[in-house]
Enzyme design. Structure first.
Site, PDB file in Angstrom:
ATOM      1  N   ILE A  87       0.812  -1.220   0.000  1.00 37.66           N
ATOM      2  CA  ILE A  87       0.000   0.000   0.000  1.00 37.66           C
ATOM      3  C   ILE A  87       0.846   1.271   0.000  1.00 37.66           C
ATOM      4  O   ILE A  87       0.303   2.380  -0.026  1.00 37.66           O
ATOM      5  CB  ILE A  87      -0.977   0.029   1.198  1.00 37.66           C
ATOM      6  CG1 ILE A  87      -0.215  -0.121   2.522  1.00 37.66           C
ATOM      7  CG2 ILE A  87      -2.043  -1.055   1.049  1.00 37.66           C
ATOM      8  CD1 ILE A  87      -1.102   0.026   3.758  1.00 37.66           C
TER       9      ILE A  87
ATOM     10  N   THR B  75      11.187   6.471  -0.375  1.00 39.49           N
ATOM     11  CA  THR B  75      12.608   6.382  -0.038  1.00 39.49           C
ATOM     12  C   THR B  75      12.807   5.638   1.277  1.00 39.49           C
ATOM     13  O   THR B  75      13.857   5.057   1.516  1.00 39.49           O
ATOM     14  CB  THR B  75      13.210   7.793   0.087  1.00 39.49           C
ATOM     15  OG1 THR B  75      12.415   8.548   0.997  1.00 39.49           O
ATOM     16  CG2 THR B  75      13.223   8.506  -1.257  1.00 39.49           C
ATOM     17  N   PHE B  76      11.769   5.623   2.120  1.00 41.35           N
ATOM     18  CA  PHE B  76      11.844   4.959   3.415  1.00 41.35           C
ATOM     19  C   PHE B  76      11.764   3.445   3.281  1.00 41.35           C
ATOM     20  O   PHE B  76      12.146   2.715   4.179  1.00 41.35           O
ATOM     21  CB  PHE B  76      10.694   5.439   4.316  1.00 41.35           C
ATOM     22  CG  PHE B  76       9.342   5.255   3.677  1.00 41.35           C
ATOM     23  CD1 PHE B  76       8.693   4.031   3.690  1.00 41.35           C
ATOM     24  CD2 PHE B  76       8.719   6.318   3.042  1.00 41.35           C
ATOM     25  CE1 PHE B  76       7.455   3.868   3.090  1.00 41.35           C
ATOM     26  CE2 PHE B  76       7.480   6.163   2.439  1.00 41.35           C
ATOM     27  CZ  PHE B  76       6.850   4.929   2.460  1.00 41.35           C
TER      28      PHE B  76
ATOM     29  N   GLU C 175       9.044   0.103   1.944  1.00 36.16           N
ATOM     30  CA  GLU C 175       7.715  -0.299   1.492  1.00 36.16           C
ATOM     31  C   GLU C 175       6.770  -0.442   2.681  1.00 36.16           C
ATOM     32  O   GLU C 175       7.199  -0.713   3.797  1.00 36.16           O
ATOM     33  CB  GLU C 175       7.798  -1.643   0.763  1.00 36.16           C
ATOM     34  CG  GLU C 175       8.685  -1.633  -0.476  1.00 36.16           C
ATOM     35  CD  GLU C 175       8.913  -3.036  -1.025  1.00 36.16           C
ATOM     36  OE1 GLU C 175       8.519  -3.289  -2.175  1.00 36.16           O
ATOM     37  OE2 GLU C 175       9.483  -3.863  -0.287  1.00 36.16           O
TER      38      GLU C 175
ATOM     39  N   LYS D 197       5.681  -1.584   7.986  1.00 34.30           N
ATOM     40  CA  LYS D 197       6.594  -0.658   7.316  1.00 34.30           C
ATOM     41  C   LYS D 197       7.994  -1.260   7.334  1.00 34.30           C
ATOM     42  O   LYS D 197       8.607  -1.415   8.385  1.00 34.30           O
ATOM     43  CB  LYS D 197       6.577   0.704   8.016  1.00 34.30           C
ATOM     44  CG  LYS D 197       7.463   1.754   7.345  1.00 34.30           C
ATOM     45  CD  LYS D 197       7.280   3.103   8.027  1.00 34.30           C
ATOM     46  CE  LYS D 197       8.148   4.182   7.403  1.00 34.30           C
ATOM     47  NZ  LYS D 197       7.936   5.500   8.028  1.00 34.30           N
TER      48      LYS D 197
ATOM     49  N   ASP E 244       7.270  16.508   7.957  1.00 31.61           N
ATOM     50  CA  ASP E 244       6.883  15.995   6.635  1.00 31.61           C
ATOM     51  C   ASP E 244       5.370  16.003   6.488  1.00 31.61           C
ATOM     52  O   ASP E 244       4.755  15.015   6.085  1.00 31.61           O
ATOM     53  CB  ASP E 244       7.435  14.586   6.408  1.00 31.61           C
ATOM     54  CG  ASP E 244       7.438  14.187   4.928  1.00 31.61           C
ATOM     55  OD1 ASP E 244       7.276  15.085   4.071  1.00 31.61           O
ATOM     56  OD2 ASP E 244       7.605  12.991   4.618  1.00 31.61           O
TER      57      ASP E 244
END
EC number: 2.7.11.22
Length: 376
Positions: free
Chosen positions: A25, A29-30, A32, A48, A153
């Site tokens: 989902i 850059t972090f 998936e 995450k 962010d």
């Protein structure tokens, strides 16, 4: 809270195999993000994945910071970190590679993100529902700022909403603790934070001693987006973003922003001159509520020292006039599919001001996304 920031530890990690992955989902850059469910209880979660490929010196500092912050923040409008899991460690692992397994952060699952909802023309927010969204968003910001945390962010994709209509601030990968400058020595935080389209002017000008106002600028961008259905200032570069900000919020000068000329970049960049402030004028084609226009105007103030804070924003007449904020649950119950930015078609962008909405009598909050391109 800031005193405890470096002393937080996270306990033993279970294996991630206790969860069954259902769908991807998110991607960035972090790493998936996956929708998953607990194999025994059936509880839905979000996994995450922490990117480790480029980490030669162990666990990524950004992930460590995110974990520590989320263990400290417990609030209805902040995403809940359940636990940290890892992949099974190889039986051949030794003292040098025993930490090479993949790490996953496990969160309560939220069915939607705000960018995904706004990308769907069938999702129509009433004024009351927009008030509820912004009230929950500002409540979340009030809580994290009171606990000396900056999100850094803020954007629609990082605002999650559950099927029951509860908003959660998410993705604390860029978040950090903040403090007042000590002994007249300014803080030196990185200014390479916040997605460009939501980045406030002080960061674009190189400010490193910043605080909560950077998140409130993002909240203003998101609030306007509740009506425009796409990001309102879509710059290609930092210079372009400052130009778009100047065209909307007026020229950046010491008259409206005392001491702005202290920034080295202020002297180097060619910023538009003679621009009038047009926030209300440019948005009134979409936002018919005068209190809403006024709050957006106060959130998108150039000078961070004069920008409204979350406490005053929550006390603004926008939230205390008819129609009052109303629950999102009924509206969301008519949409069975999860909506995430990652799963939606690319959000449109262009280089021109869109046409005015054809039918002014129509609820601007319910206008079809296809009618708009970039707003400013």
């Amino acid at each position: 809270m800031a005193k405890n920031y470096d002393s937080v530890e996270f306990p033993y990690c279970d294996e991630v195999s206790k969860y069954e992955r259902l769908a991807k989902i998110g991607q960035g850059t972090f790493g998936e993000v996956f929708k998953a469910k607990h194999r025994q209880t059936g509880k839905k979660v979000a996994l995450k994945k922490v990117l480790m490929e480029n980490e030669k010196e162990g666990f990524p500092i950004t992930a460590l910071r995110e974990i520590k912050i989320l263990q400290l923040l417990k609030h209805e409008n902040v995403v809940n970190l359940i636990e940290i899991c890892r992949t099974k460690i190889s039986p051949t692992a030794n003292q040098y590679n025993r930490c090479k397994g993949t790490i996953f952060l496990v969160f309560d699952f939220c069915e939607h993100d705000l960018a995904g909802l706004l990308s769907n023309a069938h999702v129509k927010f009433t004024l009351s529902e927009i008030k509820k969204v912004m009230q929950m968003l500002l409540n979340g910001l009030y809580y994290i700022h009171r606990n000396k945390i900056l999100h850094r962010d803020m954007k629609a994709a990082n605002v999650l909403i559950t099927r029951d209509g509860v908003l959660k601030l998410a993705d604390f990968g860029l978040a950090r603790a903040f403090s007042l400058a000590k002994n007249s020595q300014p803080n030196k935080y990185t200014n390479r934070v916040v997605t460009l389209w939501y980045r406030p002017p002080e960061l674009l000008l190189g400010e490193r001693d910043y605080g909560p106002p950077i998140d409130l600028w993002g909240a203003g961008c998101i609030m306007a987006e509740m009506w425009t259905r796409s990001p309102i200032m879509q710059g290609n570069t930092e210079q372009h973003q400052l130009t778009l900000i100047s065209q909307l919020c007026g020229s950046i000068t010491p008259e409206v922003w005392p001491n702005v000329d202290k920034y080295e970049l202020y002297q180097k960049l060619e910023l538009p001159k003679g621009q009038k402030r047009k926030v209300k004028e440019r948005l009134k084609a979409y936002v018919k509520d005068l209190y809403a226009l006024d709050l957006i105007d106060k959130l998108l103030v150039l000078d961070p020292a004069q920008r409204i804070d979350s406490d005053d924003a929550l006390n603004h007449d926008f939230f205390w006039s008819d129609p009052m904020p109303s629950d999102l649950k009924n509206m969301l119950s008519t949409h069975n599919q999860s909506m995430f930015e990652y799963l939606a078609p690319p959000r449109r962008r262009g280089g021109h001001m869109p046409q005015q909405p054809a039918n002014q009598a129509r609820n601007p909050a319910a206008t079809n996304q296809s009618e708009f391109d970039r707003v400013f």
